[in-house]
Write a protein that holds these residues in place. Structure first.
Motif, PDB file in Angstrom:
ATOM      1  N   TYR A 103       0.774  -1.238   0.000  1.00  0.00           N
ATOM      2  CA  TYR A 103       0.000   0.000   0.000  1.00  0.00           C
ATOM      3  C   TYR A 103       0.808   1.292   0.000  1.00  0.00           C
ATOM      4  O   TYR A 103       0.249   2.348  -0.254  1.00  0.00           O
ATOM      5  N   VAL A 104       2.106   1.237   0.308  1.00  0.00           N
ATOM      6  CA  VAL A 104       2.851   2.479   0.491  1.00  0.00           C
ATOM      7  C   VAL A 104       4.033   2.610  -0.452  1.00  0.00           C
ATOM      8  O   VAL A 104       4.150   3.607  -1.166  1.00  0.00           O
ATOM      9  N   TRP A 105       4.941   1.639  -0.465  1.00  0.00           N
ATOM     10  CA  TRP A 105       6.235   1.825  -1.105  1.00  0.00           C
ATOM     11  C   TRP A 105       6.630   0.552  -1.844  1.00  0.00           C
ATOM     12  O   TRP A 105       7.049  -0.414  -1.243  1.00  0.00           O
ATOM     13  N   ARG A 106       6.539   0.560  -3.151  1.00  0.00           N
ATOM     14  CA  ARG A 106       6.857  -0.616  -3.970  1.00  0.00           C
ATOM     15  C   ARG A 106       8.334  -0.631  -4.327  1.00  0.00           C
ATOM     16  O   ARG A 106       8.716  -0.248  -5.428  1.00  0.00           O
ATOM     17  N   SER A 107       9.138  -1.044  -3.384  1.00  0.00           N
ATOM     18  CA  SER A 107      10.579  -1.135  -3.575  1.00  0.00           C
ATOM     19  C   SER A 107      11.103  -2.295  -2.743  1.00  0.00           C
ATOM     20  O   SER A 107      10.538  -2.618  -1.693  1.00  0.00           O
ATOM     21  N   LYS A 108      12.177  -2.912  -3.219  1.00  0.00           N
ATOM     22  CA  LYS A 108      12.767  -3.996  -2.426  1.00  0.00           C
ATOM     23  C   LYS A 108      13.294  -3.491  -1.091  1.00  0.00           C
ATOM     24  O   LYS A 108      13.411  -4.240  -0.138  1.00  0.00           O
ATOM     25  N   TRP A 109      13.574  -2.196  -1.015  1.00  0.00           N
ATOM     26  CA  TRP A 109      14.113  -1.613   0.218  1.00  0.00           C
ATOM     27  C   TRP A 109      13.081  -1.563   1.336  1.00  0.00           C
ATOM     28  O   TRP A 109      13.430  -1.310   2.487  1.00  0.00           O
ATOM     29  N   VAL A 110      11.815  -1.831   1.015  1.00  0.00           N
ATOM     30  CA  VAL A 110      10.805  -1.927   2.067  1.00  0.00           C
ATOM     31  C   VAL A 110      11.139  -3.083   3.006  1.00  0.00           C
ATOM     32  O   VAL A 110      10.689  -3.126   4.143  1.00  0.00           O
ATOM     33  N   GLY A 111      11.998  -3.988   2.543  1.00  0.00           N
ATOM     34  CA  GLY A 111      12.444  -5.097   3.380  1.00  0.00           C
ATOM     35  C   GLY A 111      13.159  -4.652   4.641  1.00  0.00           C
ATOM     36  O   GLY A 111      13.228  -5.387   5.620  1.00  0.00           O
ATOM     37  N   LEU A 112      13.681  -3.420   4.637  1.00  0.00           N
ATOM     38  CA  LEU A 112      14.327  -2.901   5.842  1.00  0.00           C
ATOM     39  C   LEU A 112      13.332  -2.697   6.983  1.00  0.00           C
ATOM     40  O   LEU A 112      13.718  -2.632   8.147  1.00  0.00           O
ATOM     41  N   LEU A 113      12.050  -2.603   6.651  1.00  0.00           N
ATOM     42  CA  LEU A 113      11.036  -2.468   7.702  1.00  0.00           C
ATOM     43  C   LEU A 113      10.899  -3.742   8.532  1.00  0.00           C
ATOM     44  O   LEU A 113      10.348  -3.711   9.630  1.00  0.00           O
ATOM     45  N   GLU A 114      11.421  -4.850   8.012  1.00  0.00           N
ATOM     46  CA  GLU A 114      11.461  -6.090   8.798  1.00  0.00           C
ATOM     47  C   GLU A 114      12.252  -5.866  10.075  1.00  0.00           C
ATOM     48  O   GLU A 114      11.910  -6.397  11.131  1.00  0.00           O
ATOM     49  N   ILE A 115      13.286  -5.040  10.005  1.00  0.00           N
ATOM     50  CA  ILE A 115      14.107  -4.738  11.185  1.00  0.00           C
ATOM     51  C   ILE A 115      13.271  -4.012  12.236  1.00  0.00           C
ATOM     52  O   ILE A 115      13.344  -4.322  13.425  1.00  0.00           O
ATOM     53  N   VAL A 116      12.452  -3.071  11.796  1.00  0.00           N
ATOM     54  CA  VAL A 116      11.577  -2.333  12.721  1.00  0.00           C
ATOM     55  C   VAL A 116      10.531  -3.277  13.314  1.00  0.00           C
ATOM     56  O   VAL A 116      10.305  -3.289  14.529  1.00  0.00           O
ATOM     57  N   GLY A 117       9.917  -4.093  12.448  1.00  0.00           N
ATOM     58  CA  GLY A 117       8.869  -5.000  12.922  1.00  0.00           C
ATOM     59  C   GLY A 117       9.377  -6.041  13.888  1.00  0.00           C
ATOM     60  O   GLY A 117       8.761  -6.305  14.925  1.00  0.00           O
ATOM     61  N   THR A 118      10.519  -6.630  13.583  1.00  0.00           N
ATOM     62  CA  THR A 118      11.068  -7.671  14.446  1.00  0.00           C
ATOM     63  C   THR A 118      11.871  -7.080  15.600  1.00  0.00           C
ATOM     64  O   THR A 118      11.672  -7.440  16.754  1.00  0.00           O
ATOM     65  N   GLY A 119      12.784  -6.168  15.259  1.00  0.00           N
ATOM     66  CA  GLY A 119      13.712  -5.636  16.258  1.00  0.00           C
ATOM     67  C   GLY A 119      13.088  -4.723  17.284  1.00  0.00           C
ATOM     68  O   GLY A 119      13.560  -4.657  18.416  1.00  0.00           O
ATOM     69  N   LEU A 120      12.031  -4.014  16.921  1.00  0.00           N
ATOM     70  CA  LEU A 120      11.392  -3.094  17.878  1.00  0.00           C
ATOM     71  C   LEU A 120      10.011  -3.573  18.316  1.00  0.00           C
ATOM     72  O   LEU A 120       9.772  -3.782  19.498  1.00  0.00           O
ATOM     73  N   VAL A 121       9.112  -3.768  17.355  1.00  0.00           N
ATOM     74  CA  VAL A 121       7.738  -4.177  17.709  1.00  0.00           C
ATOM     75  C   VAL A 121       7.733  -5.577  18.309  1.00  0.00           C
ATOM     76  O   VAL A 121       7.133  -5.815  19.361  1.00  0.00           O
ATOM     77  N   GLY A 122       8.411  -6.517  17.638  1.00  0.00           N
ATOM     78  CA  GLY A 122       8.472  -7.886  18.157  1.00  0.00           C
ATOM     79  C   GLY A 122       9.158  -7.965  19.510  1.00  0.00           C
ATOM     80  O   GLY A 122       8.746  -8.723  20.387  1.00  0.00           O
ATOM     81  N   ALA A 123      10.208  -7.171  19.696  1.00  0.00           N
ATOM     82  CA  ALA A 123      10.908  -7.146  20.985  1.00  0.00           C
ATOM     83  C   ALA A 123      10.003  -6.611  22.087  1.00  0.00           C
ATOM     84  O   ALA A 123       9.976  -7.146  23.202  1.00  0.00           O
ATOM     85  N   TRP A 124       9.247  -5.567  21.767  1.00  0.00           N
ATOM     86  CA  TRP A 124       8.338  -4.990  22.766  1.00  0.00           C
ATOM     87  C   TRP A 124       7.250  -5.995  23.143  1.00  0.00           C
ATOM     88  O   TRP A 124       6.967  -6.200  24.324  1.00  0.00           O
TER      89      TRP A 124
END
Length: 175
Positions: A103-124
């Motif tokens: 829905y937002v950003w059609r780029s392979k670099w959106v894969g960097l959001l995995e770090i936010v999802g796992t490293g921050l949200v998942g950790a919390w």
């Protein structure tokens, strides 16, 4: 009436191809959890290939990537190569990559959001919800899980982006 029906495809994939791709990614994720296997870190078992699969699934399947992450986590726990922390550690990253790519950003670099999802949200989620329920004898701070999940998420996300880049060069996938 046919004009009112929803299309049977998401992101260019028919339902049967989406299911087949999901099954392939789950099988790959489970196979990579056995060999080379996870990295033990406290009560968690770190698994960079989960982040790689989350990036691939998020870009190819969109938000349905969370289903792939769920099945990999459940099978890993069943095989004994994963812990309860694999659920909060994998689901937010897969969902974040899938939603943002769709829905937002059609780029392979959106894969960097995995770090936010796992490293921050998942950790919390791991420290606030899961750890108190399943490890009540120990107190794990959110920073413990951030330190545990983030390195694996960084490595896995970069591997996922690399695989997407190679698939794009081979014209197997357009990202």
């Amino acid at each position: 009436m046919a004009a009112l029906r929803k299309p049977n495809h998401v992101h260019g994939l028919t339902r049967s191809r989406r299911v087949a791709l999901s099954a392939l990614l789950v099988a790959l994720g489970v196979a990579l959890s056995v060999y080379p296997g996870p990295i033990p870190f406290g009560p968690a078992k770190l698994y960079p290939f989960q982040s790689m699969i989350n990036v691939l699934a998020g870009v190819t399947l969109g938000p349905y990537a969370v289903v792939v992450a769920l099945f990999i986590s459940l099978i890993r726990m069943g095989l004994g190569v994963g812990t309860i922390f694999s659920l909060p550690g994998s689901l937010p990253g897969a969902l974040l990559v899938g939603v943002f790519y769709r829905y937002v950003w059609r780029s392979k670099w959106v894969g960097l959001l995995e770090i936010v999802g796992t490293g921050l949200v998942g950790a919390w989620i791991s420290s606030v919800v899961v750890a108190p329920i399943f490890t009540p004898k120990f107190s794990y701070d959110t920073l413990f899980f951030v330190a545990a999940f983030t390195p694996a998420a960084v490595v896995g996300s970069l591997l996922g982006i690399l695989v997407l880049h190679i698939l794009a060069l081979r014209r197997v996938l357009t990202v």
